[in-house]
Structure formats: C-alpha cells, structure tokens
Design a protein around this motif. Structure first.
Motif, PDB file in Angstrom:
ATOM      1  N   ARG A 104       0.834  -1.196   0.000  1.00 38.77           N
ATOM      2  CA  ARG A 104       0.000   0.000   0.000  1.00 38.77           C
ATOM      3  C   ARG A 104       0.866   1.242   0.000  1.00 38.77           C
ATOM      4  NH1 ARG A 104      -4.798  -0.546   4.375  1.00 38.77           N
ATOM      5  NH2 ARG A 104      -5.288   1.505   3.513  1.00 38.77           N
ATOM      6  N   ASP A 105       0.330   2.273  -0.613  1.00 36.28           N
ATOM      7  CA  ASP A 105       0.885   3.621  -0.516  1.00 36.28           C
ATOM      8  C   ASP A 105      -0.236   4.483   0.050  1.00 36.28           C
ATOM      9  OD1 ASP A 105       1.707   6.267  -0.902  1.00 36.28           O
ATOM     10  OD2 ASP A 105       2.882   5.749  -2.669  1.00 36.28           O
ATOM     11  N   LYS A 106      -0.196   4.705   1.359  1.00 30.51           N
ATOM     12  CA  LYS A 106      -1.299   5.391   2.012  1.00 30.51           C
ATOM     13  C   LYS A 106      -1.388   6.858   1.596  1.00 30.51           C
ATOM     14  CE  LYS A 106      -1.563   2.277   5.959  1.00 30.51           C
ATOM     15  NZ  LYS A 106      -1.535   2.141   7.445  1.00 30.51           N
ATOM     16  N   ASP A 107      -0.263   7.469   1.289  1.00 31.37           N
ATOM     17  CA  ASP A 107      -0.286   8.868   0.856  1.00 31.37           C
ATOM     18  C   ASP A 107      -1.016   9.010  -0.473  1.00 31.37           C
ATOM     19  OD1 ASP A 107       3.039   9.571   2.142  1.00 31.37           O
ATOM     20  OD2 ASP A 107       1.069   9.697   3.094  1.00 31.37           O
ATOM     21  N   LYS A 108      -0.814   8.046  -1.368  1.00 28.71           N
ATOM     22  CA  LYS A 108      -1.451   8.083  -2.681  1.00 28.71           C
ATOM     23  C   LYS A 108      -2.787   7.351  -2.701  1.00 28.71           C
ATOM     24  CE  LYS A 108       2.912   8.387  -5.265  1.00 28.71           C
ATOM     25  NZ  LYS A 108       3.766   7.754  -6.297  1.00 28.71           N
ATOM     26  N   MET A 125      -3.338   4.143  -2.628  1.00 28.87           N
ATOM     27  CA  MET A 125      -3.215   3.062  -3.597  1.00 28.87           C
ATOM     28  C   MET A 125      -2.940   1.756  -2.864  1.00 28.87           C
ATOM     29  SD  MET A 125      -3.398   4.377  -6.735  1.00 28.87           S
ATOM     30  CE  MET A 125      -2.590   3.139  -7.749  1.00 28.87           C
ATOM     31  N   VAL A 126      -3.420   0.660  -3.441  1.00 34.37           N
ATOM     32  CA  VAL A 126      -3.044  -0.669  -2.981  1.00 34.37           C
ATOM     33  C   VAL A 126      -2.642  -1.466  -4.216  1.00 34.37           C
ATOM     34  CG1 VAL A 126      -5.415  -1.553  -3.035  1.00 34.37           C
ATOM     35  CG2 VAL A 126      -3.704  -2.668  -1.603  1.00 34.37           C
ATOM     36  N   TYR A 127      -1.616  -2.287  -4.073  1.00 34.04           N
ATOM     37  CA  TYR A 127      -1.054  -3.024  -5.191  1.00 34.04           C
ATOM     38  C   TYR A 127      -1.067  -4.518  -4.887  1.00 34.04           C
ATOM     39  CZ  TYR A 127       0.827   1.651  -5.999  1.00 34.04           C
ATOM     40  OH  TYR A 127       0.964   3.004  -6.174  1.00 34.04           O
ATOM     41  N   LEU A 128      -1.050  -5.305  -5.940  1.00 34.01           N
ATOM     42  CA  LEU A 128      -0.909  -6.752  -5.809  1.00 34.01           C
ATOM     43  C   LEU A 128       0.113  -7.211  -6.849  1.00 34.01           C
ATOM     44  CD1 LEU A 128      -2.003  -9.210  -4.215  1.00 34.01           C
ATOM     45  CD2 LEU A 128      -3.498  -9.645  -6.179  1.00 34.01           C
ATOM     46  N   GLN A 129       1.308  -7.538  -6.378  1.00 34.57           N
ATOM     47  CA  GLN A 129       2.334  -8.083  -7.250  1.00 34.57           C
ATOM     48  C   GLN A 129       2.127  -9.576  -7.339  1.00 34.57           C
ATOM     49  OE1 GLN A 129       4.862  -6.536  -9.053  1.00 34.57           O
ATOM     50  NE2 GLN A 129       5.187  -8.581  -9.902  1.00 34.57           N
ATOM     51  N   MET A 130       1.932 -10.071  -8.555  1.00 30.97           N
ATOM     52  CA  MET A 130       1.636 -11.489  -8.764  1.00 30.97           C
ATOM     53  C   MET A 130       2.750 -12.105  -9.584  1.00 30.97           C
ATOM     54  SD  MET A 130      -2.473 -11.259  -9.536  1.00 30.97           S
ATOM     55  CE  MET A 130      -2.235 -10.553 -11.161  1.00 30.97           C
ATOM     56  N   ASN A 131       3.459 -13.028  -8.994  1.00 30.32           N
ATOM     57  CA  ASN A 131       4.552 -13.731  -9.658  1.00 30.32           C
ATOM     58  C   ASN A 131       4.211 -15.203  -9.818  1.00 30.32           C
ATOM     59  OD1 ASN A 131       6.054 -11.304  -9.579  1.00 30.32           O
ATOM     60  ND2 ASN A 131       6.916 -11.823  -7.579  1.00 30.32           N
ATOM     61  N   SER A 132       4.966 -15.875 -10.670  1.00 27.47           N
ATOM     62  CA  SER A 132       4.781 -17.315 -10.898  1.00 27.47           C
ATOM     63  C   SER A 132       3.314 -17.644 -11.143  1.00 27.47           C
ATOM     64  CB  SER A 132       5.310 -18.112  -9.691  1.00 27.47           C
ATOM     65  OG  SER A 132       6.678 -17.826  -9.465  1.00 27.47           O
ATOM     66  N   LEU A 133       2.703 -16.892 -12.018  1.00 26.87           N
ATOM     67  CA  LEU A 133       1.270 -17.062 -12.269  1.00 26.87           C
ATOM     68  C   LEU A 133       0.959 -18.418 -12.882  1.00 26.87           C
ATOM     69  CD1 LEU A 133       0.507 -13.449 -13.429  1.00 26.87           C
ATOM     70  CD2 LEU A 133      -0.711 -14.644 -11.606  1.00 26.87           C
ATOM     71  N   LYS A 134      -0.205 -18.935 -12.515  1.00 25.75           N
ATOM     72  CA  LYS A 134      -0.677 -20.234 -12.972  1.00 25.75           C
ATOM     73  C   LYS A 134      -2.007 -20.052 -13.699  1.00 25.75           C
ATOM     74  CE  LYS A 134       1.190 -22.363  -8.757  1.00 25.75           C
ATOM     75  NZ  LYS A 134       0.857 -23.175  -7.568  1.00 25.75           N
ATOM     76  N   PRO A 135      -2.355 -20.970 -14.590  1.00 29.42           N
ATOM     77  CA  PRO A 135      -3.663 -20.858 -15.263  1.00 29.42           C
ATOM     78  C   PRO A 135      -4.828 -20.763 -14.282  1.00 29.42           C
ATOM     79  CG  PRO A 135      -2.286 -22.454 -16.382  1.00 29.42           C
ATOM     80  CD  PRO A 135      -1.539 -22.063 -15.149  1.00 29.42           C
ATOM     81  N   GLU A 136      -4.710 -21.401 -13.139  1.00 25.42           N
ATOM     82  CA  GLU A 136      -5.797 -21.340 -12.154  1.00 25.42           C
ATOM     83  C   GLU A 136      -5.910 -19.983 -11.466  1.00 25.42           C
ATOM     84  OE1 GLU A 136      -3.377 -23.648 -12.371  1.00 25.42           O
ATOM     85  OE2 GLU A 136      -2.730 -24.317 -10.363  1.00 25.42           O
TER      86      GLU A 136
END
Length: 120
Positions: free
Chosen positions: A69-73, A75-86
């Motif tokens: 999160r960036d509380k000043d902006k 914003m909330v983020y979700l970094q997704m790595n090693s993605l799978k079809p599911e």
C-alpha cells in the motif's frame, strides 16, 4: 462518493508476472484494511489478500503474491509472480470491512475489477 478503480490486468503466460493497482478516491482510506478478491468463471468470489494492521494471504497465493500500500497516494497493489492458469479471474479490490477481512460482503466498498488471464 467513494470509488475504487483497478488496473494492470491482462494476458500473461504461465510463470509470468503482473502487478495490479487499485486507486481509491473520495475517502482517506489511511488505516482501513484494503484487500484483493478474485472471481473465476462460474465460481464465487475468493479471498486473495488483505493489508491492515496485519497482512494475510490465501494459501493458494502465499509465496507468489505480495500486497502493498501507498497510504499517501491511497493506492493498494498486488504483485503477482509465478502465475498459474488457475489464477485466471477477475480481480477486484475492496476497502473498509466491518466484519471478516476475508469475506467480500463485509466490505463497504469494492471496484469493478480487472481481468487476469494466464495461458498455459
């Protein structure tokens, strides 16, 4: 009026990465928990992650996804790595839960979502 707008979805191959963003407007959202949920075709909404005083992840994404999160902006983020079809689903962010942090219906606000498609 409170609005949450997600972005960053797209089509990616299995093993790839995406970073989702959620912009909040109309409220401070400085300390309220904010989370991510997803809905795959034909399935119910599924908890993914939440950031408040503590951070939690669904077992299915633990070690692969990171919420920040960036509380000043506001914003909330979700970094997704090693993605799978599911992991293919519409991902939406939500804010200000009144009860369970892992149940979408307990959140006061959520966005329209962004599509993530992972090809095999």
């Amino acid at each position: 009026q409170v609005q949450l707008v997600e972005s960053g979805g797209g089509l990616v191959q299995a093993g790839g990465s995406l970073r989702l963003s959620c912009a909040a407007s109309g409220s401070t959202f400085s300390n309220e928990p904010m989370g991510w949920f997803r809905q795959a075709p034909g399935k119910d909404y599924e908890f993914v992650s939440v950031s408040g005083d503590s951070t939690f992840y669904a077992d299915s994404v633990k070690g692969r996804f990171t919420i920040s999160r960036d509380k000043d902006k506001k914003m909330v983020y979700l970094q997704m790595n090693s993605l799978k079809p599911e992991d293919t689903a519409v991902y939406l962010c939500a804010a200000d839960p009144s009860g369970s942090w892992m149940r979408l219906s307990d959140y006061a606000y959520w966005g329209q979502g962004t599509q993530v498609t992972v090809s095999s």
